[in-house]
Scaffold this motif. Structure first.
Motif, PDB file in Angstrom:
ATOM      1  N   HIS A   1       1.218   4.604  -2.465  1.00 56.41           N
ATOM      2  CA  HIS A   1       1.164   6.041  -2.129  1.00 56.41           C
ATOM      3  C   HIS A   1       2.324   6.794  -2.776  1.00 56.41           C
ATOM      4  CE1 HIS A   1      -2.276   6.790   0.329  1.00 56.41           C
ATOM      5  NE2 HIS A   1      -2.012   5.806   1.166  1.00 56.41           N
TER       6      HIS A   1
ATOM      7  N   ASP B   1      -6.552   7.272  -0.342  1.00 54.53           N
ATOM      8  CA  ASP B   1      -6.450   5.936  -0.934  1.00 54.53           C
ATOM      9  C   ASP B   1      -7.179   5.842  -2.274  1.00 54.53           C
ATOM     10  OD1 ASP B   1      -5.007   5.264   1.246  1.00 54.53           O
ATOM     11  OD2 ASP B   1      -6.558   4.024   2.196  1.00 54.53           O
TER      12      ASP B   1
ATOM     13  N   HIS C   1       0.812  -1.219   0.000  1.00 51.36           N
ATOM     14  CA  HIS C   1       0.000   0.000   0.000  1.00 51.36           C
ATOM     15  C   HIS C   1       0.854   1.282   0.000  1.00 51.36           C
ATOM     16  CE1 HIS C   1      -3.649   2.308   0.804  1.00 51.36           C
ATOM     17  NE2 HIS C   1      -2.983   2.959   1.733  1.00 51.36           N
TER      18      HIS C   1
HETATM   19 ZN   LIG Z   1      -3.320   4.861   2.485  1.00 55.50          ZN
END
Ligand SMILES: [Zn+2]
Lengths: 341, 235
Positions: A117, A302, A113
């Motif tokens: 980013h 996100d 994850h």
């Molecule tokens: Zn995140």
């Protein structure tokens, strides 16, 4: 011929899918936010998040393909967030990704994850190495040094709360509605930092962070002021708190950028949308040779475009996940970077 | 018709493939394991064993719960995404009903149940009618004791099916006595994906987007929130 990567992200409370062309161009980017469902609980309820993901996943995928005008046959690989995040939430994305890849005989790529980013910024501008990324969100506060694509070295991280977590906790203390982080930033724009909250510099030369002391200082200060009959405006508390967080983030990023002689500094993650942080970073790096970059706000929170962007690199470096790919809620970034192909 | 059947709703993980009403392959594990790890390799294996390509599938059937929240979601995420992307019909079947079919032919009533902790179970009551089963008492999440007291009012034998039988056997006997029937063959307490595949033949297909798990229970935070709203209204 162009390369198309489908990205899927369900690590927290956004059900997201996106298709990225040639690693850097957004063909479509769909995010179904659940903020409204979690608001009344003052935070994300993991089981509710997971339930929403399973309801939303194919709808979000359909919209993603429709908007891009593409079909599963056009896709070169399916990239999915395998961790870190909420395990039940991650599992929905991981299993949907496996189903798609299996049904259409496409390669499957697992993505960290945080790598996502960072790679959100490659949708704006090509990377130049060495590169330093400050990833700040509700779950993360990390300084990551990259010497090349797919290479991640954590040179600093939080020892307790993430920056975004501290924002949310202070927001709750001030009884601001969820999500409180952005509201603190808004209040801070209209207040003076009249209270001198502590800055946690930690040991000399450390790039680690700590925000739990600051959070307690805010709570204690409010409590003591109340007992003395003294009152601070919410704007003043927000501005003072934000000044402390931002100063530490900016100063440590600046020092690390100099020590490692990086060409670019990327600020990513949900807190990268914070105005106070943006302004302070820009002021600090003004006139420096180091290029300072922030992804657009829509790519800070996100999303799956960032997962597909990071997935494109992993795919081209030969990484392939097998059918036993699992959700990994505590996935370590450095271990991920050194994973076998 | 080529059917892929998936059940990850409880500890048993099952995958089966049937072709034109005939079972071609069935895979079952009964391990305390994460089904996310085992499911797709099992599907891959059975598809290869039966010379089936994803494009050859005409229908997917999945057990939709009740059971483990996470387990049910693994099966449903996989099944609905696969069905949607292959543009083929999907069928969902209750995990309790699926298990109930293991008791078909024994006695009139069948009571499948899954332990749901703290004295609660997920259960329902089924009646054998010809070749199929009919729901006599709706599926619910209920205290097993009060459920058994309800069942004791029926003047019929009831067969109990559950992998969690040993946890509750004495309670069942204490309330139902001779009316309770337990199959001797242990395997009958495990749901079979082959039955799932067989049942799917005649069921009406559903829309992939609309498929949701049958949790039978509200999220605790939500239940508490609703209670709080009620309390506020009363004040
Ligand atoms: Zn995140």
């Amino acid at each position: 011929m162009s390369e198309y990567i489908l990205g899927i992200e369900t690590s927290c409370d956004e059900t997201a899918a996106a298709i990225i062309k040639d690693g850097r161009e957004i063909a479509s980017n769909v995010v179904a936010s659940q903020i409204e469902s979690h608001k009344r609980f003052g935070g994300v309820v993991p089981e509710i998040a997971s339930r929403h993901h399973v309801e939303q996943i194919t709808l979000v995928l359909e919209e993603t393909f429709e908007k891009a005008g593409l079909k599963m046959e056009d896709i070169d690989a399916v990239a999915v967030t395998e961790g870190p995040g909420l395990v039940g939430a991650l599992l929905v994305g991981v299993n949907a990704a496996k189903a798609l890849a299996f049904a259409h005989n496409k390669p499957l790529v697992g993505v960290h994850h945080i790598a996502g980013h960072i790679y959100a910024n490659r949708l704006v501008k090509e990377f130049e190495f060495p590169l330093l990324a400050l990833v700040v969100s509700g779950g993360h506060t990390e300084l990551i040094l990259m010497e090349e694509h797919g290479d991640f070295n954590i040179i600093g991280e939080t020892r307790d709360d993430a920056a975004g977590e501290a924002y949310d906790k202070v927001a709750r203390t001030l009884k601001l509605p969820y999500p409180g982080g952005p509201k603190i930033d808004q209040l801070a724009q209209n207040g003076e930092p009249v209270i001198d909250f502590p800055r946690a510099w930690l040991e000399d030369g450390s790039y680690d962070f700590s925000f739990s002391g600051l959070k307690s200082a805010v709570i204690n200060t409010l409590h003591n002021a109340k007992q003395r009959g003294q009152e601070y405006k919410n704007e003043e508390i927000a501005a003072s708190f934000q000044a402390s967080v931002v100063e530490v983030l900016v100063e440590k990023t600046y020092r690390a950028a100099n020590q490692y002689g990086v060409k670019q500094v990327i600020v990513a993650g949900g807190v990268a949308a914070n105005k106070g942080l943006r302004n302070a970073m820009e002021a600090k790096f003004k006139g420096e040779a180091t290029e300072l970059m922030f992804p657009p706000i829509s790519l800070c929170t996100d999303n799956a475009a960032m997962i597909a962007a990071a997935g494109s690199i992993a795919f081209n470096q030969g990484h392939r996940a097998t059918w036993d790919l699992n959700a990994n809620p505590g996935l370590d970034l450095e271990r991920y970077a050194r994973r076998k192909k | 018709m080529n059917i892929l059947a998936i059940d990850t709703s409880n500890q048993v993980m099952g995958v089966a493939i049937s072709k034109d009403g005939q079972l071609k392959a069935e895979h079952i594990t009964n391990m305390k394991r994460n089904h996310s790890v085992g499911l797709m390799p099992a599907i891959d294996h059975l598809m290869k064993e039966t010379d089936t390509l994803p494009a050859d599938l005409d229908r997917i059937v999945v057990a939709k719960g009740p059971g483990s929240y996470t387990g049910v979601r693994i099966g449903l995420s996989t099944a609905k995404t696969m069905a949607w992307s292959l543009n083929i019909p999907i069928v969902t079947i209750s995990s309790l009903e699926l298990l109930a079919y293991n008791g078909q032919g024994a006695v009139k009533y069948i009571c499948p149940f899954f332990d749901a902790r703290r004295g609660l179970v997920y259960t329902g009551l089924y009646e054998v009618i010809g070749e199929s089963l009919a729901v006599v008492k709706e599926e619910q999440n209920i205290s097993f004791e009060s459920w058994l007291i309800q069942l004791s009012e029926l003047d019929e034998k009831i067969v109990f099916l559950s992998q969690d039988l040993e946890l509750h056997r004495s309670l069942i006997i204490s309330i139902l006595g001779e009316k309770a029937v337990f199959p001797k063959v242990n395997a009958l307490h495990y749901p079979r994906p082959s039955i799932l595949a067989a049942l799917a033949e005649e069921r009406a297909p559903e829309i992939s987007h609309e498929i949701t798990p049958n949790y039978l229970r509200m999220v605790e935070a939500e239940a508490n929130w609703l209670k709080e709203q009620e309390r506020k209204k009363d004040e």
